[in-house]
Design a protein around this motif. Structure first.
Motif, mmCIF file in Angstrom:
data_model
loop_
_atom_site.group_PDB
_atom_site.id
_atom_site.type_symbol
_atom_site.label_atom_id
_atom_site.label_comp_id
_atom_site.label_asym_id
_atom_site.label_seq_id
_atom_site.Cartn_x
_atom_site.Cartn_y
_atom_site.Cartn_z
ATOM 1 N N LYS A 145 0.883 -1.392 0.133
ATOM 2 C CA LYS A 145 0.035 0.100 0.021
ATOM 3 C C LYS A 145 0.756 1.183 -0.012
ATOM 4 N N LEU A 146 2.146 0.942 0.091
ATOM 5 C CA LEU A 146 3.136 2.290 -0.093
ATOM 6 C C LEU A 146 3.532 2.718 -1.289
ATOM 7 N N SER A 147 3.932 3.761 -1.817
ATOM 8 C CA SER A 147 4.629 4.116 -3.148
ATOM 9 C C SER A 147 6.167 3.715 -2.700
ATOM 10 N N THR A 148 6.817 3.564 -3.733
ATOM 11 C CA THR A 148 8.405 3.044 -3.669
ATOM 12 C C THR A 148 9.095 4.304 -2.711
ATOM 13 N N ARG A 149 8.844 5.640 -2.935
ATOM 14 C CA ARG A 149 9.199 6.474 -2.175
ATOM 15 C C ARG A 149 8.921 6.478 -0.492
ATOM 16 N N GLU A 150 7.967 6.029 -0.195
ATOM 17 C CA GLU A 150 7.329 5.995 1.043
ATOM 18 C C GLU A 150 7.796 4.773 1.651
ATOM 19 N N LEU A 151 8.025 3.646 0.873
ATOM 20 C CA LEU A 151 8.839 2.420 1.413
ATOM 21 C C LEU A 151 10.262 2.587 1.655
ATOM 22 N N GLU A 152 10.879 3.623 0.826
ATOM 23 C CA GLU A 152 12.097 3.958 1.046
ATOM 24 C C GLU A 152 12.457 4.657 2.443
ATOM 25 N N ARG A 153 11.518 5.552 2.486
ATOM 26 C CA ARG A 153 11.450 6.615 3.474
ATOM 27 C C ARG A 153 11.292 5.761 4.936
ATOM 28 N N LEU A 154 10.208 4.954 4.825
ATOM 29 C CA LEU A 154 9.965 4.111 5.843
ATOM 30 C C LEU A 154 11.094 3.176 6.326
ATOM 31 N N THR A 155 11.789 2.647 5.202
ATOM 32 C CA THR A 155 12.857 1.539 5.378
ATOM 33 C C THR A 155 14.253 2.325 6.019
ATOM 34 N N ARG A 156 14.478 3.696 5.748
ATOM 35 C CA ARG A 156 15.607 4.384 6.147
ATOM 36 C C ARG A 156 15.337 4.587 7.593
ATOM 37 N N ARG A 157 14.103 4.919 8.073
ATOM 38 C CA ARG A 157 13.785 5.541 9.255
ATOM 39 C C ARG A 157 14.005 4.278 10.252
ATOM 40 N N TYR A 158 13.231 3.182 9.932
ATOM 41 C CA TYR A 158 13.373 2.139 10.572
ATOM 42 C C TYR A 158 14.673 1.549 10.840
ATOM 43 N N ALA A 159 15.735 1.594 9.869
ATOM 44 C CA ALA A 159 17.078 1.258 9.700
ATOM 45 C C ALA A 159 17.646 2.209 10.901
ATOM 46 N N SER A 160 17.423 3.291 10.802
ATOM 47 C CA SER A 160 18.352 4.301 11.530
ATOM 48 C C SER A 160 17.761 3.811 13.080
ATOM 49 N N GLU A 161 16.593 3.946 13.248
ATOM 50 C CA GLU A 161 15.991 3.501 14.664
ATOM 51 C C GLU A 161 16.862 2.221 15.309
ATOM 52 N N ILE A 162 16.822 1.246 14.370
ATOM 53 C CA ILE A 162 17.395 -0.087 15.021
ATOM 54 C C ILE A 162 18.890 -0.178 14.649
ATOM 55 N N SER A 163 19.581 1.146 14.129
ATOM 56 C CA SER A 163 20.969 0.913 13.814
ATOM 57 C C SER A 163 21.818 0.870 15.116
ATOM 58 N N ILE A 164 21.115 1.203 16.281
ATOM 59 C CA ILE A 164 21.713 1.040 17.681
ATOM 60 C C ILE A 164 22.173 -0.214 18.063
ATOM 61 N N ILE A 165 21.265 -1.335 17.438
ATOM 62 C CA ILE A 165 21.883 -2.736 17.759
ATOM 63 C C ILE A 165 22.122 -3.688 16.622
ATOM 64 N N ILE A 166 22.179 -2.948 15.404
ATOM 65 C CA ILE A 166 22.595 -3.829 14.288
ATOM 66 C C ILE A 166 24.062 -3.473 14.013
ATOM 67 N N GLY A 167 24.577 -4.293 13.149
ATOM 68 C CA GLY A 167 26.113 -3.801 12.728
ATOM 69 C C GLY A 167 26.691 -5.100 12.255
ATOM 70 N N PRO A 168 27.722 -5.141 11.445
ATOM 71 C CA PRO A 168 28.513 -6.329 10.897
ATOM 72 C C PRO A 168 28.821 -7.346 12.055
ATOM 73 N N GLU A 169 28.963 -6.996 13.099
ATOM 74 C CA GLU A 169 29.703 -7.617 14.135
ATOM 75 C C GLU A 169 28.523 -8.220 15.291
ATOM 76 N N GLN A 170 27.479 -7.350 15.218
ATOM 77 C CA GLN A 170 26.513 -7.458 16.221
ATOM 78 C C GLN A 170 25.199 -8.253 15.686
ATOM 79 N N ASP A 171 24.512 -7.998 14.601
ATOM 80 C CA ASP A 171 23.328 -8.283 14.261
ATOM 81 C C ASP A 171 23.199 -7.840 12.745
ATOM 82 N N ILE A 172 22.817 -9.032 12.008
ATOM 83 C CA ILE A 172 22.756 -8.525 10.517
ATOM 84 C C ILE A 172 21.606 -9.018 10.007
ATOM 85 N N PRO A 173 20.688 -8.203 9.558
ATOM 86 C CA PRO A 173 19.520 -8.457 8.968
ATOM 87 C C PRO A 173 19.534 -9.075 7.540
ATOM 88 N N ALA A 174 18.443 -9.458 7.168
ATOM 89 C CA ALA A 174 18.375 -10.107 5.881
ATOM 90 C C ALA A 174 16.751 -9.962 5.201
#
Ligand code: NAD
Length: 427
Positions: free
Chosen positions: A125-154
């Motif tokens: 239900k989101l446009s590509t731009r909305e999906l990108e903004r949602l993803t970037r904000r979510y990624a930024s929010e969880i960036s405090i616990i992810i990282g190549p040596e901490q936690d690697i999403p897929a």
């Protein structure tokens, strides 16, 4: 002209994914006579992060979204697990999926703990731009616990290589340099591995082949039904077709297709790709509901859509004598008991769909070394590791006279408990 009927997706599950995950864990823990300390530790996630964040929509309005990143266990290495975008995402679902990741990584013996993430959103239900903004904000929010040596999403349901590329970019922008190893399932041009996109479905096909050997049944001509036509289901159908099976049924959330003589898999998948839906497919097939699809006459059933599809309500009507769980948690414990009473073998998710996390691990190793493998190299290692894991689970099930799921859990829990025991309890 084949008959056409309307299709309604399965009703919402009554048993939560977390109930299922804990019941499965308890069954194996009982069999292992696991010490209460380990049991208490392994039944709960080590870390959970809930984020609530705003996203600016294309029309200028602002909508709030809720997301999660949950790390179940970190004893054997960094956490690993996908990110799901789906309207029904809840804390409990993410928690169950994170727990399954711990066992899955241990079953195939890769040095990871388990994690999972999700956002309650319908990405369609989101446009590509909305999906990108949602993803970037979510990624930024969880960036405090992810990282190549901490936690690697897929990727998981509702996310893909493009979403991983946005997460990689967001994280890299915060660090000031490219960090390809922060996610897997990226496009190969950004450090993604060749063979990652198809790896889960390919692994499902390998697990099916190995289970058929154990059942002493021929793979060639075996009738297969696949529920779900996304990343996992579509590649599982393609690889099983290539192995000589006859794919007689497939479905997505909009329609199910059945042809007892075998579907033209290439044509069905091409239609799905072009139209993003199986509804209105005009090839040689009868339309069935998703509920009917699960009960079609076939040798192998591959549920590759969502949780809780095979339940006490429909398990008695399932004809397949081999169920290979492409999805995570598609079979409830009651359904599994009914299927097994009827003589079926269930290859559990933590083994059957581990091909995805395996090639994710290969991707991460390549990213850390900045050295990339050929597709043949990836496929050889996938084939080798999946086949070995299938043999280990099968041998353990014979040794301990238990089903494949409990055998896989026994191997996994032992490996995780051993890591915790050796590390000791801090401080
Ligand atoms: P996806 O979003 O690519 O595809 C999901 C598919 O399921 C779609 O075709 C959708 O239409 C269909 N679907 C949804 N609800 C349905 C219903 N009620 N009945 C029939 N079909 C329905 O997701 P995916 O990545 O293919 O994941 C599918 C399952 O596999 C999930 O359980 C996921 O956790 C698991 N899994 C995925 C990966 C991976 O690498 N993508 C790895 C391991 C496990």
């Amino acid at each position: 002209m084949p008959e056409r009927r309307t299709t309604t997706p399965q009703k919402a599950p009554h048993l939560s994914a977390l109930d299922v995950a804990l019941t499965q864990f308890d069954a194996a823990a009982d069999k292992l006579r696991l010490d209460d300390r380990w049991r208490a530790l392994l039944r709960v996630p080590q870390r959970e992060l809930r984020v609530q964040f705003p996203v600016v929509m294309d029309d200028g309005s602002v909508r709030m979204y809720t997301g999660y990143r949950i790390q179940h266990n970190l004893a054997r290495g960094p956490a690993k697990g996908g990110i799901r975008y789906h309207p029904d995402v809840t804390r409990d679902e993410v928690c169950a999926l994170a727990m399954w990741m711990t066992w899955k990584c241990a079953v195939v013996n890769i040095p990871y703990g388990g994690a999972k993430g999700g956002v309650a959103v319908d990405p369609k239900k989101l446009s590509t731009r909305e999906l990108e903004r949602l993803t970037r904000r979510y990624a930024s929010e969880i960036s405090i616990i992810i990282g190549p040596e901490q936690d690697i999403p897929a990727p998981d349901v509702g996310t893909d290589a493009q979403v991983m590329a946005w997460i990689m970019d967001t994280y890299s922008m915060q660090k000031g340099h490219a960090v390809p190893g922060v996610v897997t399932g990226k496009p190969p041009s950004l450090g993604g591995s060749l063979g990652r996109t198809q790896a889960t479905g390919q692994g499902v096909a390998i697990a099916t082949r190995e289970a058929m050997k154990r059942q002493k049944k021929p793979l060639t001509g075996a009738k297969v039904v696949v529920q779900g036509c996304g990343n996992v289901g579509s590649y599982a159908a393609r690889f099983l077709d290539a192995l000589g099976c006859k794919v007689v049924g497939v479905s997505d959330s909009t329609a199910g297709l059945f042809n007892p003589k075998g579907l033209d898999v290439g044509s069905v998948l091409q239609f799905k790709e072009a139209n993003n839906s199986l509804a209105d497919y005009r090839g040689s097939a009868e339309t069935v509901t998703n509920a009917e699809l699960l009960e079609l006459p076939c040798d192998v059933l591959v549920p590759a859509a969502m949780e809780n599809q095979l339940t006490a309500a429909n398990a008695r009507r399932v004809k397949a004598k081999l169920v290979v769980e492409g999805a995570n948690g598609p079979t409830t414990p009651e359904a599994e008991a009914i299927l097994e009473d009827g003589g079926a073998l269930v290859v559990p998710d933590v083994l059957a769909n581990a091909g995805g996390v395996l090639v994710s691990y290969f991707e991460w190793v390549q990213d850390l070394q900045f050295h990339f493998w050929t597709l043949d190299e990836v496929n050889r290692r996938l084939e080798e590791t999946m086949t070995r894991a299938c043999a280990e689970v099968s041998a353990r099930s014979e040794r301990d006279k238990t089903n494949f799921r409990t055998a896989a859990y026994l191997l996994a829990i032992e490996r995780v408990a051993e890591a915790i025991r050796l590390r000791g309890i801090y401080p």
